[in-house]
Design a protein around this motif. Structure first.
Motif, PDB file in Angstrom:
ATOM      1  N   GLY A 197     -13.838  61.371 -51.999  1.00  0.00           N
ATOM      2  CA  GLY A 197     -13.968  61.506 -50.556  1.00  0.00           C
ATOM      3  C   GLY A 197     -14.870  60.425 -49.973  1.00  0.00           C
ATOM      4  N   PRO A 198     -14.764  60.183 -48.674  1.00  0.00           N
ATOM      5  CA  PRO A 198     -15.556  59.138 -48.008  1.00  0.00           C
ATOM      6  C   PRO A 198     -17.058  59.320 -48.207  1.00  0.00           C
ATOM      7  N   GLY A 199     -17.722  58.237 -48.601  1.00  0.00           N
ATOM      8  CA  GLY A 199     -19.166  58.265 -48.741  1.00  0.00           C
ATOM      9  C   GLY A 199     -19.691  58.888 -50.021  1.00  0.00           C
ATOM     10  N   ASN A 200     -18.802  59.419 -50.853  1.00  0.00           N
ATOM     11  CA  ASN A 200     -19.215  60.050 -52.106  1.00  0.00           C
ATOM     12  C   ASN A 200     -18.932  59.143 -53.301  1.00  0.00           C
ATOM     13  N   GLU A 201     -19.527  59.490 -54.440  1.00  0.00           N
ATOM     14  CA  GLU A 201     -19.439  58.648 -55.627  1.00  0.00           C
ATOM     15  C   GLU A 201     -18.527  59.259 -56.694  1.00  0.00           C
ATOM     16  N   VAL A 202     -18.054  58.381 -57.571  1.00  0.00           N
ATOM     17  CA  VAL A 202     -17.389  58.801 -58.798  1.00  0.00           C
ATOM     18  C   VAL A 202     -17.859  57.862 -59.895  1.00  0.00           C
ATOM     19  N   GLU A 203     -18.096  58.403 -61.065  1.00  0.00           N
ATOM     20  CA  GLU A 203     -18.422  57.588 -62.237  1.00  0.00           C
ATOM     21  C   GLU A 203     -17.259  57.692 -63.209  1.00  0.00           C
ATOM     22  N   ILE A 204     -16.688  56.570 -63.578  1.00  0.00           N
ATOM     23  CA  ILE A 204     -15.550  56.558 -64.486  1.00  0.00           C
ATOM     24  C   ILE A 204     -16.008  56.015 -65.840  1.00  0.00           C
ATOM     25  N   GLU A 205     -15.874  56.840 -66.855  1.00  0.00           N
ATOM     26  CA  GLU A 205     -16.360  56.516 -68.199  1.00  0.00           C
ATOM     27  C   GLU A 205     -15.181  56.388 -69.160  1.00  0.00           C
ATOM     28  N   GLN A 206     -15.175  55.334 -69.945  1.00  0.00           N
ATOM     29  CA  GLN A 206     -14.158  55.190 -70.978  1.00  0.00           C
ATOM     30  C   GLN A 206     -14.618  55.924 -72.229  1.00  0.00           C
ATOM     31  N   ASN A 207     -13.706  56.692 -72.830  1.00  0.00           N
ATOM     32  CA  ASN A 207     -14.010  57.451 -74.037  1.00  0.00           C
ATOM     33  C   ASN A 207     -13.355  56.766 -75.240  1.00  0.00           C
ATOM     34  N   PHE A 208     -14.172  56.313 -76.171  1.00  0.00           N
ATOM     35  CA  PHE A 208     -13.688  55.560 -77.325  1.00  0.00           C
ATOM     36  C   PHE A 208     -13.565  56.436 -78.567  1.00  0.00           C
ATOM     37  N   MET A 209     -12.563  56.105 -79.371  1.00  0.00           N
ATOM     38  CA  MET A 209     -12.464  56.594 -80.747  1.00  0.00           C
ATOM     39  C   MET A 209     -12.463  55.344 -81.608  1.00  0.00           C
ATOM     40  N   GLY A 210     -13.583  55.084 -82.270  1.00  0.00           N
ATOM     41  CA  GLY A 210     -13.705  53.813 -82.971  1.00  0.00           C
ATOM     42  C   GLY A 210     -13.764  52.686 -81.953  1.00  0.00           C
ATOM     43  N   ASN A 242       0.177  68.856 -59.598  1.00  0.00           N
ATOM     44  CA  ASN A 242      -0.275  67.625 -58.984  1.00  0.00           C
ATOM     45  C   ASN A 242      -1.779  67.458 -59.197  1.00  0.00           C
ATOM     46  N   GLY A 243      -2.190  66.279 -59.634  1.00  0.00           N
ATOM     47  CA  GLY A 243      -3.588  66.040 -59.953  1.00  0.00           C
ATOM     48  C   GLY A 243      -4.528  66.188 -58.773  1.00  0.00           C
ATOM     49  N   TYR A 244      -4.043  65.899 -57.564  1.00  0.00           N
ATOM     50  CA  TYR A 244      -4.862  66.065 -56.361  1.00  0.00           C
ATOM     51  C   TYR A 244      -5.060  67.549 -56.061  1.00  0.00           C
ATOM     52  N   ASP A 245      -4.000  68.344 -56.260  1.00  0.00           N
ATOM     53  CA  ASP A 245      -4.102  69.788 -56.021  1.00  0.00           C
ATOM     54  C   ASP A 245      -5.075  70.432 -57.005  1.00  0.00           C
ATOM     55  N   ILE A 246      -5.064  69.941 -58.237  1.00  0.00           N
ATOM     56  CA  ILE A 246      -5.976  70.464 -59.253  1.00  0.00           C
ATOM     57  C   ILE A 246      -7.419  70.207 -58.836  1.00  0.00           C
ATOM     58  N   PHE A 247      -7.684  68.995 -58.395  1.00  0.00           N
ATOM     59  CA  PHE A 247      -9.046  68.635 -57.994  1.00  0.00           C
ATOM     60  C   PHE A 247      -9.490  69.443 -56.778  1.00  0.00           C
ATOM     61  N   GLU A 248      -8.592  69.635 -55.836  1.00  0.00           N
ATOM     62  CA  GLU A 248      -8.930  70.418 -54.640  1.00  0.00           C
ATOM     63  C   GLU A 248      -9.294  71.845 -55.014  1.00  0.00           C
ATOM     64  N   ALA A 249      -8.530  72.432 -55.952  1.00  0.00           N
ATOM     65  CA  ALA A 249      -8.833  73.797 -56.397  1.00  0.00           C
ATOM     66  C   ALA A 249     -10.195  73.853 -57.069  1.00  0.00           C
TER      67      ALA A 249
END
Length: 254
Positions: A210-223, A177-184
């Motif tokens: 989590g509340p009050g924290n940031e995430v930066e989401i970056e798109q990765n291009f090939m061409g 589970n992707g949430y479990d991976i992140f928690e670990a």
């Protein structure tokens, strides 16, 4: 697009020959016939995008061909995540670990499959960075509490090429589970980079912060095509106000 023959490496160095002799791959190693296997032909055409030094003896199993991060993307992520010690939690055949070793003092490469660790070590030797990588065979979720590092890179299995047919990728349906991976990973460090399919749900990635924290989401291009996306957390988030990469790295290591 294939690299012109004049740019390909025609000969293997003595070091590369020695690498081949040292590795002990399983007797039932599957050699892929790319002339006959139409499903794999598109990956073969991309081989130099996956590893620029492919002709020096790079080895991959079938899963590695469609799961390894293209080298130009792996290099970009590694430069962004430079720190003293970083964990590559699902190292596979070593594409990301090799690039992290160019920018970090030490890489801890983890994979649950012993054969993947052999391949990753073999490929790292070709790039001359195996001495900077500690290879661990085991389940990342179980090993995480024992690992000490400054940052964590997550690129778990996406479920094979079939993932590409989904309109939205739900990280909770990943295995593990992707949430479990992140928690670990969070138990090791708050500085995390999460490499995922391009159609991943942004709301889920924001929830992980989590509340009050940031995430930066970056798109990765090939061409001109979006290959994947990377979600950055903690000190891996890029802040333009920081004047240099050194300031960014210093914050990660504090």
């Amino acid at each position: 697009m294939e690299i012109p023959a004049s740019q390909k490496r025609q000969k293997k160095s003595k070091d590369i020959k020695m690498v081949e002799e040292e590795e002990d791959f399983d007797e039932d190693w599957e050699e892929i016939d790319f002339d006959e296997d139409e499903e794999m032909q598109k990956y073969w055409r991309q081989r130099y995008f996956l590893f620029s030094r492919f002709d020096d003896g790079i080895r991959m199993d079938r899963e590695g061909w469609y799961s390894v991060t293209p080298e130009i993307i792996a290099q970009h992520i590694a430069e962004r995540c430079r720190c003293d010690v970083i964990v590559d939690a699902f190292c596979g055949v070593g594409g990301n670990s090799i690039q992290f070793a160019q920018y970090c003092k030490k890489v801890i490469a983890v994979d649950i499959q012993p054969e993947k660790i052999k391949l990753a070590r073999h490929n790292a030797r070709i790039y001359g960075v195996d001495h900077k990588i500690e290879f661990l065979t085991g389940d990342f979720l179980e090993l995480a509490p024992t690992i000490k590092a400054d940052g964590v890179f997550l690129s778990p299995p996406w479920g094979g090429p079939e993932y590409n047919s989904r309109k939205v990728f739900d990280i909770q349906k990943m295995t593990p589970n992707g949430y479990d991976i992140f928690e670990a990973a969070s138990k090791i460090s708050s500085h995390i980079a999460y490499y995922l399919p391009r159609m991943s749900e942004h709301k889920q990635l924001a929830e992980l912060a989590g509340p009050g924290n940031e995430v930066e989401i970056e798109q990765n291009f090939m061409g001109k095509y979006v290959k994947a996306l990377t979600a950055y957390y903690g000190g891996f988030i890029f802040h333009p106000k920081r004047k240099s990469k050194k300031e960014q790295t210093d914050q990660i290591e504090d």
